[in-house]
Scaffold this motif. Structure first.
Motif, PDB file in Angstrom:
ATOM      1  N   ASP A  39       0.774  -1.224   0.097  1.00 33.53           N
ATOM      2  CA  ASP A  39      -0.041   0.101   0.210  1.00 33.53           C
ATOM      3  C   ASP A  39       0.797   1.470  -0.091  1.00 33.53           C
ATOM      4  OD1 ASP A  39       0.808   0.330   2.592  1.00 33.53           O
ATOM      5  OD2 ASP A  39      -0.911   0.161   3.430  1.00 33.53           O
ATOM      6  N   GLY A  40       2.094   1.212  -0.109  1.00 34.75           N
ATOM      7  CA  GLY A  40       2.962   2.264  -0.251  1.00 34.75           C
ATOM      8  C   GLY A  40       3.373   2.886   1.401  1.00 34.75           C
ATOM      9  N   SER A  41       2.905   2.346   2.495  1.00 37.18           N
ATOM     10  CA  SER A  41       3.243   2.689   3.661  1.00 37.18           C
ATOM     11  C   SER A  41       4.685   2.399   3.926  1.00 37.18           C
ATOM     12  CB  SER A  41       2.162   2.419   4.793  1.00 37.18           C
ATOM     13  OG  SER A  41       2.201   1.069   4.675  1.00 37.18           O
ATOM     14  N   PRO A 116      14.371  11.745   5.499  1.00 33.65           N
ATOM     15  CA  PRO A 116      14.055  10.307   5.567  1.00 33.65           C
ATOM     16  C   PRO A 116      12.814   9.833   4.739  1.00 33.65           C
ATOM     17  CG  PRO A 116      14.330  10.933   7.770  1.00 33.65           C
ATOM     18  CD  PRO A 116      14.337  12.252   6.753  1.00 33.65           C
ATOM     19  N   GLN A 117      13.028   8.428   4.543  1.00 29.91           N
ATOM     20  CA  GLN A 117      11.849   7.893   3.625  1.00 29.91           C
ATOM     21  C   GLN A 117      10.568   7.998   4.081  1.00 29.91           C
ATOM     22  OE1 GLN A 117      13.139   3.622   3.092  1.00 29.91           O
ATOM     23  NE2 GLN A 117      11.684   3.522   1.180  1.00 29.91           N
ATOM     24  N   PHE A 120       9.931  11.234   2.165  1.00 26.07           N
ATOM     25  CA  PHE A 120      10.410  11.375   0.783  1.00 26.07           C
ATOM     26  C   PHE A 120       9.722  10.548  -0.248  1.00 26.07           C
ATOM     27  CE2 PHE A 120      14.002  10.519  -2.659  1.00 26.07           C
ATOM     28  CZ  PHE A 120      13.795  11.934  -2.851  1.00 26.07           C
ATOM     29  N   ASP A 121       9.281   9.243   0.313  1.00 24.33           N
ATOM     30  CA  ASP A 121       8.313   8.403  -0.687  1.00 24.33           C
ATOM     31  C   ASP A 121       7.086   9.101  -0.462  1.00 24.33           C
ATOM     32  OD1 ASP A 121      10.626   6.658  -0.753  1.00 24.33           O
ATOM     33  OD2 ASP A 121       9.446   5.102  -0.306  1.00 24.33           O
ATOM     34  N   PRO A 122       6.398   9.463   0.360  1.00 26.80           N
ATOM     35  CA  PRO A 122       4.989  10.042   0.089  1.00 26.80           C
ATOM     36  C   PRO A 122       5.071  11.536  -0.622  1.00 26.80           C
ATOM     37  CG  PRO A 122       5.185   9.507   2.526  1.00 26.80           C
ATOM     38  CD  PRO A 122       6.784   9.136   1.760  1.00 26.80           C
ATOM     39  N   LEU A 136      -0.994   4.964 -10.671  1.00 30.27           N
ATOM     40  CA  LEU A 136      -0.137   3.910  -9.729  1.00 30.27           C
ATOM     41  C   LEU A 136      -1.250   3.358  -9.111  1.00 30.27           C
ATOM     42  CD1 LEU A 136       1.994   3.859  -7.395  1.00 30.27           C
ATOM     43  CD2 LEU A 136       1.212   5.786  -6.589  1.00 30.27           C
ATOM     44  N   ARG A 137      -0.962   2.017  -9.040  1.00 28.70           N
ATOM     45  CA  ARG A 137      -1.877   0.706  -8.655  1.00 28.70           C
ATOM     46  C   ARG A 137      -1.220   0.052  -7.645  1.00 28.70           C
ATOM     47  NH1 ARG A 137      -3.749  -1.773 -14.412  1.00 28.70           N
ATOM     48  NH2 ARG A 137      -4.019   0.065 -15.696  1.00 28.70           N
ATOM     49  N   TYR A 138      -1.781   0.520  -6.349  1.00 32.07           N
ATOM     50  CA  TYR A 138      -1.287  -0.351  -4.979  1.00 32.07           C
ATOM     51  C   TYR A 138      -1.948  -1.572  -5.200  1.00 32.07           C
ATOM     52  CZ  TYR A 138       0.886   3.909  -3.251  1.00 32.07           C
ATOM     53  OH  TYR A 138       1.683   5.019  -2.906  1.00 32.07           O
TER      54      TYR A 138
END
Length: 546
Positions: A39-41, A116-117, A120-122, A136-138
């Motif tokens: 889920d990208g978390s 930090p990630q 950065f990722d979000p 974007l497909r989670y």
């Protein structure tokens, strides 16, 4: 099973490297789809520092200020402290300013940033999905793929509905991590050392920690005991979030995770500081580079292509270099002006950089482990004090290349690139700490401030740029016409400044869309068509040298 329409680029993995590729492609107007099986978390942040070159990429994409606005405390000092624990014996310190007080190096318009990630990722996700061309497909997993002369068929599972879909893509890029299933399906081996050690990452919260020790603010506290280097605690937000690394081995690392609270207490050095362990994750420290970076229309990038010790913070930043090298080449192929050999240059250029950075990371790790005798380090005695002084001086001297890394981030070059035209000059030293600006083909085009307040780097990114330097620059028409005949986007920029002209070394410098120099000279080439064909991957370097 349903089938979907043709996708220009299918990206597997929505970590920072996959998102970076999606952002670069979207910025270039190339639609793409990302598959991410989770889920990208972020439960345990792995990366902490965004390097100076990656910040230059963020500047190009228009998001550098948004990186700087992430929540890390800008007034928190970023020293490196060597000690037996945060409340134990002090060994040595490297002093570095806070983000607010630090200045960009002379060689760049940007400076490295502590992001930090967790953020950065979000941030990359938000920035990339602002482009309507990105899908974007989670909770979607790549089950398999087949490629032919024109594209790739991807078998995709929706993990929520268990529905399978066939996706058709022109290209597939795997940014699916160290255990890349795509790399394995391609039969690509990893060369190097599989396990330098097995470590545990312990993520915890403690608002009280910064005021509960006497070592002062630091980005990282590195711990040494009678066994030598055994771990560290790094500041994740400069306020209350911390990540601890405990060096272990394959047999014991799971137990370290189960005993996370005891290890955090050992690092702090006292039992009365409150904290909460958020997560504990075992991981393997390696020194590996893929023997190939892809096969025809399926390519790999980031940790799928190279895994390295985090000592130096080169992993994600190396991956960002991969996708920036790859993004413009995919655009060229999709828009029809890229030659048949253009994508082959991706491996030729990036694999040596991967090997270089993997080895530099391992060197930094071995430097931390280089203490030969720490048997009396914890002793409250004259012998213990003498050993602490000796170990502190030695480890401080040995670890400069982990913290001071401008050469690693800006000094990489594409020495044997088939799409750069060599001019017979010698390369400057490739030193991890120091960077020598040059327009020698294959190197990053240097930064200089222009009279209008822009950096020279702000000129590069969309298509090729032919920089003409000096008050009476040479004629650009031969290269301009050669590019036009082949549909290659090329812009001419005149810079009169003697200061910039001296820095750029030649009166004509042709810069690629990724910001690396492709050709240079003091006059137009005798065969401009051959030069353009080389830099777009449609001819050999020999053709341009005739």
């Amino acid at each position: 099973m349903t089938q979907a329409d043709d996708i220009p680029v299918l990206i597997v993995g929505a970590g920072p490297v996959g998102l970076g590729l999606a952002l670069d492609l979207s910025w270039r107007g190339i639609p793409c789809t990302i598959l991410e099986q989770r889920d990208g978390s972020i439960s345990t942040p792995k990366l902490g520092a965004v390097g100076v070159r990656t910040m230059e990429f963020c500047r190009r994409w228009g998001i550098a200020q948004r990186v700087r606005e992430t929540p890390f405390n800008p007034d928190y000092r970023l020293d490196m402290v060597f000690c037996t624990s945060m409340t134990g014996h002090f060994l040595a310190r490297h002093e570095y300013p806070s983000l607010r007080d630090d200045a960009p190096p002379d060689e760049s318009p940007e400076k490295k940033w502590r992001c930090p990630q967790l953020w950065f990722d979000p941030l990359l996700t938000r920035c990339a999905t602002e482009y309507p061309s990105l899908d974007l497909r989670y909770w979607h997993r790549l089950e398999g793929f087949e490629q032919d002369a024109d594209g790739v068929w991807a078998d995709v599972m929706d993990l929520k509905t268990e529905q399978r879909t066939k996706l058709r893509a022109r290209y597939l890029v795997a940014c699916d991590g160290a255990g890349s299933n795509v790399r394995r399906a391609l039969g690509i081996d990893m060369a190097g050392t599989r396990a330098l050690d097995h470590s545990a990452a312990l993520f915890f919260r403690s608002p009280a920690l910064t005021r509960s020790h006497d070592k002062g603010e630091a980005e990282r506290y590195l711990f040494f005991g009678a066994e030598g280097f055994w771990g560290n605690i790094s500041a994740m937000d400069g306020r209350e979030l911390w990540r601890m690394t405990v060096v272990s081995n394959e047999a014991q690392v799971e137990q370290v995770c189960r005993d996370a609270e005891a290890w955090v207490r050992r690092g702090i050095g006292r039992d009365d500081v409150p904290f909460e362990v958020i997560s504990a994750l075992p991981w393997r420290r390696s020194q590996l580079t893929a023997t190939r970076y892809g096969d025809r229309r399926v390519l790999i990038a980031g940790d799928a292509a190279h895994t390295m010790s985090p000592t130096g913070g080169f992993g994600m930043n190396t991956g960002m270099g991969d996708v920036v090298d790859l993004g413009w080449k995919l655009e060229a192929m999709l828009r029809g002006w890229g030659g048949d050999s253009l994508l082959d240059s991706y491996e030729v250029e990036r694999q040596p950089v991967g090997v270089r950075n993997v080895n530099a990371s391992a060197h930094n790790y071995f430097a931390l482990k280089s203490v030969e005798d720490a048997s009396e380090l914890l002793e409250d005695s004259a012998r213990g004090q003498a050993q602490r002084a000796q170990v502190g001086a030695a480890i401080a001297e040995a670890t400069h290349t982990e913290w001071e890394t401008l050469g690693i981030h800006l000094g990489y070059r594409y020495e044997d690139s088939p799409i750069c035209v060599p001019d017979g000059t010698s390369a400057p030293p490739d030193h991890p700490r120091y960077y020598t600006p040059t327009t020698r083909p294959g190197h990053r085009a240097p930064h200089a401030w222009l009279d209008d307040g822009r950096s020279t780097l702000d000129l590069f990114g969309r298509g090729f740029v032919l920089v003409r330097l000096g008050a009476e620059p040479p004629d650009a028409a031969p290269l301009v016409e050669a590019a036009r005949r082949r549909g290659v986007p090329l812009m001419v920029v005149d810079i009169v400044s003697p200061r910039v002209a001296e820095l750029y070394e030649r009166r004509l410098v042709l810069v690629r869309p990724d910001g690396h120099c492709a050709w240079r000279g003091d006059a137009a080439p005798a065969d401009a068509d051959a030069v353009i064909d080389v830099v777009r991957g449609a001819a050999t370097r020999t053709d341009a040298s005739r």
